[in-house]
Every structure is written in C-alpha cells, then in structure tokens.
Write an enzyme that holds these catalytic residues in place. Structure first.
Site, PDB file in Angstrom:
ATOM      1  N   CYS A   1     -29.990 -17.423  14.294  1.00 47.15           N
ATOM      2  CA  CYS A   1     -29.426 -16.222  14.914  1.00 47.15           C
ATOM      3  C   CYS A   1     -30.482 -15.520  15.773  1.00 47.15           C
ATOM      4  O   CYS A   1     -31.572 -15.191  15.296  1.00 47.15           O
ATOM      5  CB  CYS A   1     -28.913 -15.283  13.826  1.00 47.15           C
ATOM      6  SG  CYS A   1     -28.441 -13.666  14.457  1.00 47.15           S
TER       7      CYS A   1
ATOM      8  N   CYS B   1     -31.555 -12.083  14.371  1.00 46.12           N
ATOM      9  CA  CYS B   1     -32.386 -12.250  13.170  1.00 46.12           C
ATOM     10  C   CYS B   1     -33.809 -12.643  13.573  1.00 46.12           C
ATOM     11  O   CYS B   1     -34.786 -12.170  12.970  1.00 46.12           O
ATOM     12  CB  CYS B   1     -31.784 -13.292  12.234  1.00 46.12           C
ATOM     13  SG  CYS B   1     -30.388 -12.694  11.241  1.00 46.12           S
TER      14      CYS B   1
ATOM     15  N   ASP C   1     -31.992  -3.502  25.382  1.00 44.41           N
ATOM     16  CA  ASP C   1     -31.237  -4.664  25.865  1.00 44.41           C
ATOM     17  C   ASP C   1     -31.984  -5.303  27.034  1.00 44.41           C
ATOM     18  O   ASP C   1     -32.507  -4.621  27.911  1.00 44.41           O
ATOM     19  CB  ASP C   1     -29.831  -4.230  26.297  1.00 44.41           C
ATOM     20  CG  ASP C   1     -28.872  -5.402  26.414  1.00 44.41           C
ATOM     21  OD1 ASP C   1     -27.947  -5.506  25.594  1.00 44.41           O
ATOM     22  OD2 ASP C   1     -29.061  -6.240  27.340  1.00 44.41           O
TER      23      ASP C   1
ATOM     24  N   HIS D   1     -28.094  -9.829   8.185  1.00 44.13           N
ATOM     25  CA  HIS D   1     -27.098 -10.381   9.093  1.00 44.13           C
ATOM     26  C   HIS D   1     -25.666 -10.061   8.655  1.00 44.13           C
ATOM     27  O   HIS D   1     -25.287 -10.320   7.512  1.00 44.13           O
ATOM     28  CB  HIS D   1     -27.282 -11.905   9.169  1.00 44.13           C
ATOM     29  CG  HIS D   1     -26.394 -12.577  10.165  1.00 44.13           C
ATOM     30  ND1 HIS D   1     -26.801 -12.866  11.441  1.00 44.13           N
ATOM     31  CD2 HIS D   1     -25.112 -12.991  10.068  1.00 44.13           C
ATOM     32  CE1 HIS D   1     -25.810 -13.442  12.090  1.00 44.13           C
ATOM     33  NE2 HIS D   1     -24.775 -13.527  11.283  1.00 44.13           N
TER      34      HIS D   1
ATOM     35  N   ASN E   1     -18.924  -4.920  20.473  1.00 41.19           N
ATOM     36  CA  ASN E   1     -17.973  -5.944  20.898  1.00 41.19           C
ATOM     37  C   ASN E   1     -17.702  -6.881  19.730  1.00 41.19           C
ATOM     38  O   ASN E   1     -18.612  -7.198  18.958  1.00 41.19           O
ATOM     39  CB  ASN E   1     -18.544  -6.729  22.080  1.00 41.19           C
ATOM     40  CG  ASN E   1     -18.692  -5.873  23.324  1.00 41.19           C
ATOM     41  OD1 ASN E   1     -17.867  -5.011  23.590  1.00 41.19           O
ATOM     42  ND2 ASN E   1     -19.754  -6.100  24.081  1.00 41.19           N
TER      43      ASN E   1
ATOM     44  N   HIS F   1     -24.333 -11.388  15.651  1.00 47.95           N
ATOM     45  CA  HIS F   1     -25.009 -10.528  14.673  1.00 47.95           C
ATOM     46  C   HIS F   1     -24.610  -9.123  15.091  1.00 47.95           C
ATOM     47  O   HIS F   1     -24.935  -8.703  16.220  1.00 47.95           O
ATOM     48  CB  HIS F   1     -26.527 -10.736  14.751  1.00 47.95           C
ATOM     49  CG  HIS F   1     -27.356  -9.927  13.797  1.00 47.95           C
ATOM     50  ND1 HIS F   1     -28.345 -10.484  12.997  1.00 47.95           N
ATOM     51  CD2 HIS F   1     -27.369  -8.600  13.523  1.00 47.95           C
ATOM     52  CE1 HIS F   1     -28.924  -9.531  12.276  1.00 47.95           C
ATOM     53  NE2 HIS F   1     -28.347  -8.366  12.574  1.00 47.95           N
TER      54      HIS F   1
ATOM     55  N   HIS G   1     -24.006  -5.649  16.380  1.00 51.91           N
ATOM     56  CA  HIS G   1     -24.938  -4.773  17.096  1.00 51.91           C
ATOM     57  C   HIS G   1     -24.143  -3.678  17.779  1.00 51.91           C
ATOM     58  O   HIS G   1     -23.014  -3.886  18.212  1.00 51.91           O
ATOM     59  CB  HIS G   1     -25.772  -5.564  18.110  1.00 51.91           C
ATOM     60  CG  HIS G   1     -24.972  -6.441  19.027  1.00 51.91           C
ATOM     61  ND1 HIS G   1     -24.475  -7.655  18.623  1.00 51.91           N
ATOM     62  CD2 HIS G   1     -24.568  -6.272  20.302  1.00 51.91           C
ATOM     63  CE1 HIS G   1     -23.802  -8.207  19.619  1.00 51.91           C
ATOM     64  NE2 HIS G   1     -23.831  -7.377  20.655  1.00 51.91           N
TER      65      HIS G   1
ATOM     66  N   HIS H   1     -24.247  -1.126  20.871  1.00 53.11           N
ATOM     67  CA  HIS H   1     -24.859  -0.766  22.153  1.00 53.11           C
ATOM     68  C   HIS H   1     -24.898   0.757  22.241  1.00 53.11           C
ATOM     69  O   HIS H   1     -23.862   1.413  22.096  1.00 53.11           O
ATOM     70  CB  HIS H   1     -24.014  -1.285  23.314  1.00 53.11           C
ATOM     71  CG  HIS H   1     -23.836  -2.775  23.375  1.00 53.11           C
ATOM     72  ND1 HIS H   1     -24.561  -3.569  24.239  1.00 53.11           N
ATOM     73  CD2 HIS H   1     -23.016  -3.618  22.701  1.00 53.11           C
ATOM     74  CE1 HIS H   1     -24.186  -4.829  24.099  1.00 53.11           C
ATOM     75  NE2 HIS H   1     -23.239  -4.890  23.170  1.00 53.11           N
TER      76      HIS H   1
HETATM   77  P1  5GP Z   1     -22.684  -8.622  23.275  1.00 56.23           P
HETATM   78  O1  5GP Z   1     -22.259  -9.215  24.587  1.00 56.23           O
HETATM   79  O2  5GP Z   1     -22.722  -9.651  22.178  1.00 56.23           O
HETATM   80  O3  5GP Z   1     -21.926  -7.394  22.887  1.00 56.23           O
HETATM   81  O4  5GP Z   1     -24.159  -8.088  23.496  1.00 56.23           O
HETATM   82  C1  5GP Z   1     -25.278  -8.897  23.407  1.00 56.23           C
HETATM   83  C2  5GP Z   1     -26.359  -8.197  24.181  1.00 56.23           C
HETATM   84  O5  5GP Z   1     -27.581  -8.813  23.854  1.00 56.23           O
HETATM   85  C3  5GP Z   1     -26.195  -8.302  25.698  1.00 56.23           C
HETATM   86  O6  5GP Z   1     -26.098  -6.991  26.247  1.00 56.23           O
HETATM   87  C4  5GP Z   1     -27.466  -9.023  26.142  1.00 56.23           C
HETATM   88  O7  5GP Z   1     -27.986  -8.529  27.361  1.00 56.23           O
HETATM   89  C5  5GP Z   1     -28.400  -8.803  24.986  1.00 56.23           C
HETATM   90  N1  5GP Z   1     -29.375  -9.859  24.782  1.00 56.23           N
HETATM   91  C6  5GP Z   1     -29.140 -11.207  24.795  1.00 56.23           C
HETATM   92  N2  5GP Z   1     -30.277 -11.881  24.545  1.00 56.23           N
HETATM   93  C7  5GP Z   1     -31.249 -10.941  24.381  1.00 56.23           C
HETATM   94  C8  5GP Z   1     -32.651 -11.028  24.102  1.00 56.23           C
HETATM   95  O8  5GP Z   1     -33.227 -12.110  23.943  1.00 56.23           O
HETATM   96  N3  5GP Z   1     -33.329  -9.861  24.002  1.00 56.23           N
HETATM   97  C9  5GP Z   1     -32.732  -8.640  24.171  1.00 56.23           C
HETATM   98  N4  5GP Z   1     -33.487  -7.550  24.061  1.00 56.23           N
HETATM   99  N5  5GP Z   1     -31.408  -8.525  24.431  1.00 56.23           N
HETATM  100  C10 5GP Z   1     -30.681  -9.661  24.534  1.00 56.23           C
HETATM  101 ZN    ZN Z   2     -28.515 -12.471  12.531  1.00 64.39          ZN
END
Ligand code: 5GP
Ligand code: ZN
Length: 113
Positions: A3, A6, A29, A45, A85, A96, A98, A100
């Site tokens: 993950c 993680c 982000d 997780h 999301n 995992h 999260h 925003h």
């Molecule tokens: P989701 O689309 O799952 O709601 O959000 C995942 C978020 O993780 C996205 O906004 C993406 O830009 C961010 N993200 C993806 N990979 C990484 C990373 O390696 N480091 C950081 N800091 N953010 C990441």
């Molecule tokens: Zn995780």
C-alpha cells in the site's frame, strides 16, 4: 508492504509531512488541487470509508480530531473542504482511506463535476 500510503507512513517513500501523532499522519498531496492540499490518513490501514465499522471507527475519529490541527498549521483560517473518495465511482485511486483537506483559496461551489 504494497500500500502506497502505508509505505509513506512508514517513511519508505518520502513525503512532505504536515502533522503526525500516534494514530494519524498528514502530508501534502503530490498533485495539489488547491493552494493547500493535504492528505490526512489513519496510520493503520483501512481501505476506504466503505470499510468503516465499529471495530475501526476510533481510527477515523482520530483523523477528524487531527483535521483542525492540520488546518491551523496550514493557516486555513477562512475555511476549507474535507473530501474522501470511495471506490470506482468515487474515483478513489489509493486504497488506504484518506481525507483531502483543501483550502487556502475560495474553492469552487460545485463538488460533483
Ligand atoms: P484519491 O484519488 O484516491 O482520492 O486521492 C489520492 C491522492 O493521492 C491524489 O490526490 C494523488 O495526487 C495523491 N498521491 C498519489 N501518489 C502520491 C504520492 O506518492 N505522494 C503524495 N504525497 N501524494 C500522492
Ligand atoms: Zn495502507
């Protein structure tokens, strides 16, 4: 450990940390969608909001206790938005849970498209 978040929490992948306590990790982000865009996650997780149950909801509560601290650190004194999301239709790309935290500017009124 496969993950991505993680691995970020474990320090295996570098991140720009904003806040950390025993249960929560918050980091910027990599692809910000607002002037301030921080991801706040439980260290343990959980796949998504759809996997919240009585067994793990205290970890989610810890995230929500941390969010005002993150907002204060980031000086989001004029408000902010919290989004999670879920799954395919919610466009969840990292499995995992999260949250925003978006702010630092006036955000668009329309959230759905
Ligand atoms: P989701 O689309 O799952 O709601 O959000 C995942 C978020 O993780 C996205 O906004 C993406 O830009 C961010 N993200 C993806 N990979 C990484 C990373 O390696 N480091 C950081 N800091 N953010 C990441
Ligand atoms: Zn995780």
């Amino acid at each position: 450990m496969s993950c991505l978040f993680c691995r970020i929490i474990a320090g295996e992948i570098p991140s720009s940390k904003v806040y950390e306590d025993e249960a929560v990790f918050a980091f910027r982000d990599i692809n910000p969608q607002a002037a301030v865009h921080v991801l706040v996650v439980p260290k343990e997780h959980i796949e998504s909001a759809d996997a919240i149950s009585a067994d793990n909801s205290s970890r989610v509560a810890a995230v929500f206790e941390a969010i005002p601290k993150v907002a204060a650190i980031c000086r989001l004194t004029n408000g902010y938005r919290v989004i999670t999301n879920v799954g395919e239709d919610g466009c969840q790309s990292v499995k995992h849970i999260h949250f925003h935290v978006l702010g630092g500017e006036k955000l668009p009124e329309n959230m759905g498209n």
